[in-house]
Design an enzyme around this catalytic site. Structure first.
Site, PDB file in Angstrom:
ATOM      1  N   ASP A 166       0.820  -1.216   0.000  1.00 27.43           N
ATOM      2  CA  ASP A 166       0.000   0.000   0.000  1.00 27.43           C
ATOM      3  C   ASP A 166       0.852   1.263   0.000  1.00 27.43           C
ATOM      4  O   ASP A 166       0.687   2.151   0.847  1.00 27.43           O
ATOM      5  CB  ASP A 166      -0.954  -0.008   1.202  1.00 27.43           C
ATOM      6  CG  ASP A 166      -2.079   1.017   1.061  1.00 27.43           C
ATOM      7  OD1 ASP A 166      -2.274   1.522  -0.051  1.00 27.43           O
ATOM      8  OD2 ASP A 166      -2.755   1.309   2.064  1.00 27.43           O
ATOM      9  N   GLU A 196       1.944  -2.650  -5.243  1.00 32.06           N
ATOM     10  CA  GLU A 196       1.719  -1.239  -4.869  1.00 32.06           C
ATOM     11  C   GLU A 196       2.986  -0.606  -4.302  1.00 32.06           C
ATOM     12  O   GLU A 196       2.954   0.112  -3.295  1.00 32.06           O
ATOM     13  CB  GLU A 196       0.534  -1.092  -3.906  1.00 32.06           C
ATOM     14  CG  GLU A 196      -0.803  -1.189  -4.618  1.00 32.06           C
ATOM     15  CD  GLU A 196      -1.971  -0.654  -3.798  1.00 32.06           C
ATOM     16  OE1 GLU A 196      -1.784   0.304  -3.020  1.00 32.06           O
ATOM     17  OE2 GLU A 196      -3.078  -1.195  -3.943  1.00 32.06           O
ATOM     18  N   ASP A 306      -1.412  -9.800  -5.408  1.00 29.57           N
ATOM     19  CA  ASP A 306      -2.735  -9.280  -5.073  1.00 29.57           C
ATOM     20  C   ASP A 306      -3.620  -9.526  -6.287  1.00 29.57           C
ATOM     21  O   ASP A 306      -3.559  -8.793  -7.275  1.00 29.57           O
ATOM     22  CB  ASP A 306      -2.636  -7.787  -4.747  1.00 29.57           C
ATOM     23  CG  ASP A 306      -3.990  -7.169  -4.420  1.00 29.57           C
ATOM     24  OD1 ASP A 306      -4.992  -7.906  -4.408  1.00 29.57           O
ATOM     25  OD2 ASP A 306      -4.041  -5.945  -4.181  1.00 29.57           O
TER      26      ASP A 306
END
Length: 409
Positions: A166, A196, A306
């Protein structure tokens, strides 16, 4: 002493400008004292309550009292970079979704400062009577508290960590970045698959984690990366496969390596987000499976990333191909590793009701000849709440251990 600042700018796949400002990495003999540390802390405290209040207000506007269902909706802004659907699941068969706005326009005007994450030191030129915070390098190396030497691991036992870190979240970086490095340093996985990742994060990791080879899926926006531990894994070659119809700049990053005499191919991707992108996500998954199936017979292929998958999407594709296995299922579907995006515990994203999903997955295709990699253990990482009352990422990481044996059990 004057703190030198580094400012980096990059554009994402939609052309939005992002700006990151943080202190330059100091020389070994030029680190800040604890006094400069206290000043830096004082600079970030004013206005924090106002920021949190504003964030709550934005969240209230963002989520109507009526929960969105899986029926088609016109509430989306039409920009896949700005809208993210989060699927809830108390029962996998009856899932609902809410719309979480991720405004890249706001992020484009927001500059976040990674204050003091490089400049903390154990020692100072002046005579100090107390210990200051450790540097990022000391956090990563564990200050000699653990033995991370290659000799401490079994030659036929491979560890893999996959984690969406993230990097787009600009909040609480002074705690989240050291925490990330602490996890990476503690586990020292042979192979690390990240999603990310953003350029400033990449720069910090490359400067600190010099014992790893870095391969990245892109150099702008947010992207994936494969990290290979040099003392354990021999890098051979890499490849990037672009998804031709992606609207979010997604791709498949692959690395061919040699580990303990075994040929392996590691893959990672961040599949298309949003419920409305289900068909594109399934198309991307088909391509991942295709590349896994078509790898040389002598290679072990491990994918981690992911996937943003809902279970019904895998079923719609007819289930996993015969030669490809879900490592979580191979290990008996352990309940403590089922949900990698779980707002019942993780509060990094403000969602007004419980959301539990298995977005992050690990797939395995064993070799058709030679030693076979048996998964022996899976655990989630990033579960510890930080002092800021948040977590390292909104996703849990998945740490897997594989043991190479002579045959399939």
């Amino acid at each position: 002493m004057e703190n030198k600042q580094v400012c980096e700018r990059f554009t994402d796949t939609k052309g939005s400008l992002h700006s990151f400002t943080y202190p330059a990495l100091p020389a070994e003999d030029d680190r800040d004292s604890s006094k400069s540390t206290e000043c830096a802390h004082a600079q970030v405290k004013p206005g924090k309550k106002k920021k949190q209040k504003k964030k709550r207000q934005n969240t209230e506007k963002m989520f109507p009292e009526k929960i969105l269902t899986e029926q088609p909706t016109s509430q989306s802004s039409g920009n896949p970079k700005q809208d993210t659907y989060i699927q809830t699941t108390c029962d996998q068969s009856t899932q609902t979704d809410v719309l979480q706005n991720k405004s890249t326009q706001t992020m484009a005007t927001q500059t976040f400062q990674l204050q003091c994450i490089h400049t903390q030191s154990m020692d100072s030129k002046s005579t100090q009577t107390h210990r200051t915070r450790p540097t990022l390098r000391e956090v990563y190396e564990g200050q000699g508290s653990a033995d991370h030497s290659s000799e401490g691991k079994e030659p036929n036992q491979l560890t893999l960590l996959t984690w969406n870190i993230d990097g787009l979240d600009v909040e609480d970086l002074k705690e989240r970045i050291p925490s990330l490095l602490s996890y990476l340093g503690t586990h020292r996985a042979d192979v690390v698959l990240l999603q990310e990742l953003v350029p400033p994060y990449l720069k910090i990791l490359q400067e600190i984690m010099t014992d790893y080879e870095f391969l990245q899926g892109d150099d702008s926006g947010y992207f994936t990366a494969i990290l290979l531990r040099k003392s354990r894994v021999e890098f051979l070659q890499s490849n990037i496969v672009k998804f031709p119809t992606t609207e979010m700049g997604r791709n498949l990053l692959m690395a061919n390596v040699c580990f303990s005499g075994q040929q392996l191919c590691f893959m990672t991707s961040h599949l298309e987000s949003l419920k409305t992108s289900s068909q594109e996500r399934m198309n991307q998954l088909r391509r991942v499976w295709k590349w896994m199936r078509e790898a040389p017979d002598s290679h072990t292929v491990i994918f981690g990333g992911d996937t943003n998958l809902r279970d019904w999407e895998v079923k719609k594709l007819g289930g996993l191909p015969d030669c490809i296995m879900d490592v979580w299922e191979m290990l008996g579907q352990p309940e403590d590793c089922m949900y990698t995006w779980d707002t019942t515990t993780n509060n990094n994203k403000e969602v007004p009701f419980p959301v539990r999903l298995r977005f992050d997955r690990v797939y395995l295709r064993g070799p058709r000849e030679g030693l076979w990699p048996h998964p022996t253990r899976m655990t989630l990482v990033g579960l510890e709440k930080l002092r800021c009352s948040r977590f390292t990422s909104d996703h849990w990481g998945i740490l897997c251990t594989f043991s190479f044996e002579s045959s399939v059990q």
